[in-house]
Scaffold this active site. Sequence first.
Site, mmCIF file in Angstrom:
data_model
loop_
_atom_site.group_PDB
_atom_site.id
_atom_site.type_symbol
_atom_site.label_atom_id
_atom_site.label_comp_id
_atom_site.label_asym_id
_atom_site.label_seq_id
_atom_site.Cartn_x
_atom_site.Cartn_y
_atom_site.Cartn_z
ATOM 1 N N HIS A 1 32.989 -113.195 33.336
ATOM 2 C CA HIS A 1 33.940 -112.933 34.418
ATOM 3 C C HIS A 1 34.809 -114.172 34.629
ATOM 4 C CE1 HIS A 1 35.207 -110.680 38.007
ATOM 5 N NE2 HIS A 1 35.242 -111.846 38.632
ATOM 6 N N ASP B 1 37.814 -115.681 36.849
ATOM 7 C CA ASP B 1 38.604 -115.544 38.070
ATOM 8 C C ASP B 1 39.863 -116.388 37.996
ATOM 9 O OD1 ASP B 1 37.045 -113.834 39.862
ATOM 10 O OD2 ASP B 1 35.537 -115.415 39.730
ATOM 11 N N GLY C 1 38.291 -115.036 46.685
ATOM 12 C CA GLY C 1 38.712 -116.434 46.767
ATOM 13 C C GLY C 1 37.610 -117.464 46.609
ATOM 14 N N PHE C 2 36.435 -117.152 47.129
ATOM 15 C CA PHE C 2 35.388 -118.176 47.110
ATOM 16 C C PHE C 2 34.023 -117.592 46.745
ATOM 17 C CE2 PHE C 2 38.687 -119.602 49.972
ATOM 18 C CZ PHE C 2 38.898 -120.913 49.573
ATOM 19 N N ASP D 1 31.835 -107.155 42.711
ATOM 20 C CA ASP D 1 32.071 -108.608 42.676
ATOM 21 C C ASP D 1 31.929 -109.176 44.083
ATOM 22 O OD1 ASP D 1 32.891 -111.200 42.195
ATOM 23 O OD2 ASP D 1 34.928 -110.677 41.576
ATOM 24 N N GLY E 1 27.170 -114.542 40.217
ATOM 25 C CA GLY E 1 27.631 -115.897 40.518
ATOM 26 C C GLY E 1 26.571 -116.751 41.152
HETATM 27 C C1 DX5 Z 1 35.509 -114.134 43.181
HETATM 28 C C2 DX5 Z 1 34.296 -114.492 42.371
HETATM 29 C C3 DX5 Z 1 33.165 -114.667 43.293
HETATM 30 C C4 DX5 Z 1 31.931 -115.254 42.723
HETATM 31 C C5 DX5 Z 1 30.753 -114.415 42.920
HETATM 32 O O1 DX5 Z 1 36.166 -113.068 42.694
HETATM 33 O O2 DX5 Z 1 34.059 -113.625 41.326
HETATM 34 O O3 DX5 Z 1 32.944 -113.495 43.948
HETATM 35 O O4 DX5 Z 1 32.027 -115.809 41.532
HETATM 36 O O5 DX5 Z 1 29.661 -115.170 43.117
HETATM 37 P P1 DX5 Z 1 28.793 -115.241 44.452
HETATM 38 O O6 DX5 Z 1 27.437 -114.791 43.998
HETATM 39 O O7 DX5 Z 1 28.822 -116.658 44.807
HETATM 40 O O8 DX5 Z 1 29.404 -114.348 45.495
HETATM 41 ZN ZN ZN Z 2 35.981 -112.171 40.542
#
Ligand code: DX5
Ligand code: ZN
Length: 221
Positions: A33, A35, A143-144, A176, A198
């Site tokens: 993935h 981002d 975003g985070f 996600d 993530g």
């Molecule tokens: C944003 C990213 C996050 C992230 C997911 O689109 O894709 O959502 O990496 O990881 P966590 O588990 O930290 O939400």
């Molecule tokens: Zn993402």
Amino acid sequence: MRGMLSPSLMCADVLNLQSEITVLDNLGVDYIHLDFMDGKFVPNITLDASLIKAVKSVLNNMRRDIHIMAYAPEQYFDRMDIGQNDIVSVHYEACDNIREVLSLIRSKGACPFIAISPDTPADTVKEFLDEIDGVLVMTVYPGFAGQPIVEGSFEKLSAVRKIIDDSGKNIILEVDGHVSWDLCKKMRECGADLFVAGSSSVYSKGMKIDEAVKKMTELIK
Ligand code: DX5
Ligand code: ZN
């Protein structure tokens, strides 16, 4: 469809990205993935377009799962070199004419996905079912990493699942955001097929990546 994994590269060790990618590829992980953020649609910036392009050259069997959190995402397609085998998700909220953007992704040989942020209703995707290979449901605000799951996310996943099933089409449901050890099973029960992993799962501190991938694969199967 079996549950598939898409570890999020923004949560990996940024000083060792190539080896982090290769380890996942060798473990037989389906997707990586990636981002992309523009600092405007979302108040953050992560992997840049040239990095996303470069990832292509080190992949063996794993495929790119590119998630573009940016206004006018089409301006980045060539810089990322999108093409066959790539998933490309664009946000409903970020496009003036998403139909055109989805069709451009298709014309490049990639798989168009529509991404919806937490405040966008499930029903929104209905009118695009002929144009997409997947729906990406954000279960945190984009975003985070490391955010808590947004309330109502399970209901939303189930609602999108129902829309897809009622259509009779072969469309992937991707989730996600806070796909954690505790919640991924329930997300699977709500009908998710593809899981972005993530900081709340495979990149959680103190866990070896091979063990983490194995554990996650078992939970989402
Ligand atoms: C944003 C990213 C996050 C992230 C997911 O689109 O894709 O959502 O990496 O990881 P966590 O588990 O930290 O939400
Ligand atoms: Zn993402």
